[in-house]
Design an enzyme around this catalytic site. Structure first.
Site, PDB file in Angstrom:
ATOM      1  N   LYS A  49       1.203  -1.140  -0.303  1.00 21.68           N
ATOM      2  CA  LYS A  49       0.047   0.574  -0.219  1.00 21.68           C
ATOM      3  C   LYS A  49       0.809   1.528   0.062  1.00 21.68           C
ATOM      4  O   LYS A  49       0.112   2.174  -0.412  1.00 21.68           O
ATOM      5  CB  LYS A  49      -0.801   0.015   1.522  1.00 21.68           C
ATOM      6  N   GLN A  93      -5.396  -2.463   8.369  1.00 21.85           N
ATOM      7  CA  GLN A  93      -5.554  -3.415   8.347  1.00 21.85           C
ATOM      8  C   GLN A  93      -5.803  -4.754   8.963  1.00 21.85           C
ATOM      9  O   GLN A  93      -5.574  -4.483  10.767  1.00 21.85           O
ATOM     10  CB  GLN A  93      -4.040  -3.847   7.763  1.00 21.85           C
ATOM     11  N   ASP A 116     -11.474   1.887   3.028  1.00 25.72           N
ATOM     12  CA  ASP A 116     -11.855   0.599   2.609  1.00 25.72           C
ATOM     13  C   ASP A 116     -13.459  -0.407   2.088  1.00 25.72           C
ATOM     14  O   ASP A 116     -14.077  -1.305   2.155  1.00 25.72           O
ATOM     15  CB  ASP A 116     -11.532  -0.400   4.239  1.00 25.72           C
TER      16      ASP A 116
END
Ligand code: NAD
Length: 281
Positions: A49, A93, A116
């Site tokens: 990322k 994450q 997300d």
């Protein structure tokens, strides 16, 4: 032999487009990634990322927090990032350590920065057919299906897997695109027959080579989401070697859904940047 959908090339072209867009900007889209603990897979995802952000010309901050960070401390970080103007997207994450409740943490992310798409509000908006940040994997899959130039409307789509991060949002996107959608899961009885009826088959199970040629309709579009490690090699949920001769389009593993998922995080962050700047006007 099917056309192999090149997710790597499609992802590269999206990142290039974003880099061109950001090159002329005085302020840059900003993303913050929070990782807790040292799960090796998470570490590698977070590193990717960071690399993607650089390629897209974004501003990024990576927070690597120790395994014994408290949930309160993590939430405090999220709230600090919610308040910072130069951060447009926040990603926590997963998986989080066992002493944390992922849903509680994720739902602290400001919905405008939920790149997300995992907050209840984003998921609910998607379900209601309203504009929302959509989870990166299913969003990327829709782009890959678009690459085929095949029409989705009216097609029969089957999604194997019902997770909140892949299966369910995937089914919603296909439904919103006017496909007739069936979701299969571990308790589905006649899985083979249901799958064999699919014009579009999406496999998101987490079992190597689970989808065999007899489960696939001739000429189908087959999307393989699975990431399984077998003898040190990455293998999808689809028995690629045998299925590729039966379907019309197929995504490879690696090089299919994975790179596109990463590109969609950048795309969502760019959209978050635009949205927040529009609101600030
Ligand atoms: P998950 O474990 O949360 O869900 C798996 C789903 O598969 C469940 O809904 C379960 O009902 C279904 N399932 C399990 N066994 C089954 C069976 N025998 N028959 C039918 N259905 C069955 O997994 P997930 O998070 O949705 O991920 C699925 C796979 O996709 C994993 O391999 C994961 O690593 C991969 N993944 C890839 C990406 C990417 O970017 N390429 C992103 C997310 C997940």
């Amino acid at each position: 032999m099917a056309v192999i959908i090149d997710g790597k090339a499609a992802a590269q072209s999206i990142k290039k487009k974003l880099a061109d867009l950001t090159a002329g900007m005085t302020s840059k889209p900003g993303i913050a990634v929070l990782q807790v603990g040292e799960n090796p897979a998470s570490q590698s995802y977070v590193n990717s990322k960071e690399k993607d952000s650089q390629e897209a010309g974004f501003y990024s901050e990576i927070f690597r927090l120790s395994e014994n960070t408290t949930q309160e401390a993590l939430i405090k970080r999220v709230e600090d990032l919610n308040a910072r103007k130069e951060i447009n997207g926040i990603l926590v994450q997963l998986p989080l350590p066992k002493h944390m409740d992922s849903d509680t943490v994720l739902n602290k992310i400001n919905v405008l920065k939920d790149v997300d798409g995992f907050t209840y509000i984003s998921a609910g908006r998607l379900m209601s057919g309203k504009p929302a940040f959509v989870a990166c994997t299913p969003k990327g899959i829709m782009k890959l299906i678009e690459e085929t130039k095949e029409k989705i409307e009216g097609k029969t789509a089957v999604v194997i897997g019902r997770s909140n991060i892949v299966g369910k949002p995937m089914a919603m996107l296909l439904l919103n695109a006017n496909a007739t959608v069936t979701i299969c899961h571990s308790k589905t009885k006649n899985l083979k027959e249901v799958c064999a009826s699919a014009d579009i088959l999406v496999a998101a199970i987490g079992r190597a080579k689970f989808v065999t040629a007899d489960m696939v309709k001739s000429g189908a579009i087959v999307i393989d989401v699975g990431i399984n490690r077998v003898d040190g090699k990455l293998v999808g949920d689809v028995d690629f070697e045998n299925v590729k001769d039966k379907c019309s389009f197929i995504t490879p593993v690696p090089g299919g859904v994975g790179p596109m998922t990463r590109a969609m995080l950048m795309q969502n962050t760019y959209e978050a940047y635009l949205l927040q700047n529009e609101r600030a006007k």
